[in-house]
Design a protein around this motif. Structure first.
Motif, short mmCIF file in Angstrom:
data_model
loop_
_atom_site.label_atom_id
_atom_site.label_comp_id
_atom_site.label_asym_id
_atom_site.label_seq_id
_atom_site.Cartn_x
_atom_site.Cartn_y
_atom_site.Cartn_z
N HIS A 122 40.50 -65.03 4.12
CA HIS A 122 39.39 -64.14 4.50
C HIS A 122 39.10 -63.13 3.38
N LEU A 123 39.05 -63.61 2.19
CA LEU A 123 38.82 -62.73 1.04
C LEU A 123 37.46 -62.97 0.39
N VAL A 124 36.59 -63.72 1.08
CA VAL A 124 35.28 -63.99 0.47
C VAL A 124 34.34 -62.83 0.80
N GLN A 125 34.70 -61.67 0.29
CA GLN A 125 33.81 -60.51 0.41
C GLN A 125 34.15 -59.55 -0.71
N VAL A 126 33.10 -58.92 -1.22
CA VAL A 126 33.30 -57.94 -2.28
C VAL A 126 33.72 -56.66 -1.61
N PRO A 127 34.90 -56.13 -1.97
CA PRO A 127 35.37 -54.90 -1.32
C PRO A 127 34.33 -53.79 -1.49
N ASN A 128 34.07 -53.03 -0.42
CA ASN A 128 33.02 -51.98 -0.46
C ASN A 128 33.21 -51.02 -1.60
N ASN A 129 34.45 -50.62 -1.79
CA ASN A 129 34.71 -49.60 -2.80
C ASN A 129 34.76 -50.15 -4.21
N LYS A 130 34.52 -51.45 -4.33
CA LYS A 130 34.70 -52.05 -5.65
C LYS A 130 33.42 -52.67 -6.19
N MET A 182 33.17 -71.13 13.41
CA MET A 182 33.77 -71.03 12.07
C MET A 182 32.70 -70.66 11.05
N LYS A 183 33.00 -69.66 10.25
CA LYS A 183 32.03 -69.25 9.23
C LYS A 183 31.84 -70.38 8.22
N LEU A 195 40.75 -68.14 -1.10
CA LEU A 195 39.91 -66.99 -0.70
C LEU A 195 39.38 -67.18 0.71
N VAL A 196 38.94 -68.41 1.01
CA VAL A 196 38.42 -68.71 2.35
C VAL A 196 39.54 -68.59 3.38
N ARG A 197 40.66 -69.22 3.09
CA ARG A 197 41.80 -69.21 4.02
C ARG A 197 42.26 -67.79 4.35
N SER A 253 36.85 -80.43 -0.60
CA SER A 253 37.69 -79.26 -0.32
C SER A 253 37.72 -78.93 1.17
N GLN A 254 38.55 -77.92 1.50
CA GLN A 254 38.67 -77.40 2.87
C GLN A 254 37.59 -76.36 3.18
N ILE A 255 36.68 -76.13 2.24
CA ILE A 255 35.72 -75.03 2.40
C ILE A 255 34.53 -75.50 3.25
N PRO A 256 34.25 -74.83 4.37
CA PRO A 256 33.07 -75.19 5.16
C PRO A 256 31.81 -74.70 4.44
#
Lengths: 356, 356
Positions: free
Chosen positions: A347-355, A1-2, A343-345, A26-29
């Motif tokens: 899988h959105l903890v990443q800055v989109p490449n194009n953004k 798990m990340k 965001l964690v749940r 929180s639920q955040i590892p």
């Protein structure tokens, strides 16, 4: 798990301390936490999960290697540092007003509009404290019956103005109890010219005045509510207006909310039932038992408390209710960490490449 | 010139003391003043125009030879004693809710509906404190543009609940500042079962609850406003609804008033001008100078202070304003004595023969 490297920006403030404890619960590892603050606070020792963490001065390079930033250090700090954090690949949940109205920044209340998170460009904004609790309380009504109009008068606690304003109010209260003249150097807002005592007083000014006579706090409630509930062109328009008043309460905003539903078939028992079954809302509505929300009983809780629901007897489809929430938790730290959990749940903890 | 024997019933209370000083400063020629209170307070020495006056126990025969009674001893005392006073030929101005809604009792705010005084049957009622300041502030708007709807949220000071509640709130504040647990035996209202601290808190209950979920205080604001402004069949109907909240303020009620005018041509500058030129109202409305009404600056004043007047940007003809007045003066003693002044001026200090 990340596991995630999480930075808390503004860690020593009233909200920052609550961000730390909300993150702990929180639920955040969490792989590692970095506590960031101004130069003045650097070197302070705080704890996270019983481990001592030294506060560091927040600088652009502080965010190297950070996955997630929880930010509550003031609008100007966010404006300067969060783009630097995004550049370094961190996703930021910001509790200031710096980015809230920017078009590509989702303004999110989990449970209301968390689907907006998928469109983020690196920064997600936490709405204003007074907006969050009102929209959270109205959302089940909005979903079932629609809402045409909202007229809100707020009773806002001093802790929303920061720790120094909070201390000032308590000092003023002691001075007045000692029959001395209170002094005021911060309230109603450090950002303005004149200062007035708040203890045993009411200040109908939160934040600075706009040209149209509304305060910026009122402007926030109006426009943030529309951004959250009427985000796309298909959403029905909701009329919103607000009067925001600072009251001598430490923690817990009160709100007298008048609202008109679209579907005039709504009734008080049905509204109560919808609120009672909504996660994060607690119905405290039993006049005969004198049960209603109060700041003293809401302080320290993550939920939004709703009571005094009753119809306007002369205006079909119009109702009133009284909403209280801990402005530092539901209005700030809890909502911010709840966004991060989504965001964690998802899988959105990443800055989109194009953004980035 | 006729001089009047004036009795003050409830002379030792917070309002009673102000009735004494307001009478001292009034236009009423006083032959003699009688200070009446409960048995417990009998024998106390107070002063009127620098003369010592001994407080007497209020009994039916206390009113023999009295021309005018100013009453603020609580509803049950008024109910019992004022008819006795009227029987003995005294005209009574009552500051309790005992007779307000009775059909043959004028409910009067001088400057608004003093013409109702000519129909009195011996008892004239002073409206509720929160009603007086709202209706006084709205009256110039009502006269020029008409009013369709009023939605008010109040921020009411503890002194409206009496001296003992006021003392209790100050003790609670000191306890909280000392990090002790506050105790509550009176607030929100001695007439109800449960009691909660008010210091640094908000209590959305003033007076007891009605069956429809409104408090009696809210009921009073709604129905008293209608009785004052829509007294005869020809008057247009006004929709009124209210949320009343007790706040930790000593003196001075705040009110967030949303109102919709009939004549949609009204503008903020015109409303400001109408208010500024109305006797008894003071316009404090300059956002750029941070000028707005506050309880701390309104306390001790007879006037009603009005500010933060602005349009609802999305609802044509709708406006908001913020109204503050000293609830013990404008909301009670000053209005009561002003009614008595009108009675004296208009030669109405006599119980009509056919009505006694």
């Amino acid at each position: 798990m990340k596991k995630y490297v999480v930075a808390i920006l503004g860690a020593t403030g009233a909200v920052g301390q609550r961000l730390i404890s909300e993150l702990e619960h929180s639920q955040i590892p969490v792989a590692k936490v970095k506590l960031l603050a101004s130069k003045r606070s650097a070197g302070k020792k705080l704890t996270f999960n019983n481990q001592e963490v030294t506060v560091e001065e927040a600088q652009p390079d502080s965010f190297t290697g950070v996955d997630l930033v929880l930010s509550s250090a003031g609008g100007s700090v966010s404006k300067k540092l969060l783009p630097e954090a995004v550049k370094r690949g961190a996703v930021c949940v910001d509790n200031t007003s710096a980015f809230r109205m920017e078009e590509d920044v989702p303004l999110v209340i989990p449970g209301v509009n968390e689907q907006q998170l998928q469109y983020h460009h690196g920064i997600i904004a936490n709405p204003n404290c007074s907006t969050i609790q009102m929209v959270a309380a109205l959302y089940p009504v909005y979903q079932r019956w629609g809402i045409e109009q909202i007229i809100v008068s707020t009773y806002q606690a001093v802790s929303g103005a920061g720790q120094s304003a909070w201390n000032e109010m308590l000092q003023q209260a002691q001075a007045i109890l000692n029959k001395q003249k209170p002094t005021a150097n911060i309230l109603p807002t450090a950002a303005d010219v004149k200062h007035y005592p708040l203890a045993f007083n009411l200040l109908p000014q939160i934040d600075v005045f706009e040209d149209d006579g509304y305060t910026h706090e009122e402007w926030k409630m109006i426009h943030e509510t529309k951004k959250i509930l009427c985000n796309d062109q298909d959403s029905p328009k909701i009329k919103v207006t607000a009067t925001c008043v600072r009251v001598p309460v430490e923690i817990g905003h009160g709100e007298s909310v008048y609202f008109v539903v679209e579907d005039k078939g709504a009734s008080v028992p049905e509204i109560q039932a919808e609120i009672a079954k909504t996660s994060g809302l607690i119905l405290q509505d039993n006049p005969q038992q004198q049960l209603y929300p109060q700041p003293l009983t809401a302080a320290g809780k993550r939920e939004t408390f709703v009571g005094r629901i009753r119809p306007d007897q002369e205006n079909n489809g119009a109702f009133q209710m009284w909403v209280v929430a801990d402005n530092l938790l539901k209005g700030a730290a809890s909502n911010t960490v709840a966004i991060a959990e989504c965001l964690v749940r998802d899988h959105l903890v990443q800055v989109p490449n194009n953004k980035a």
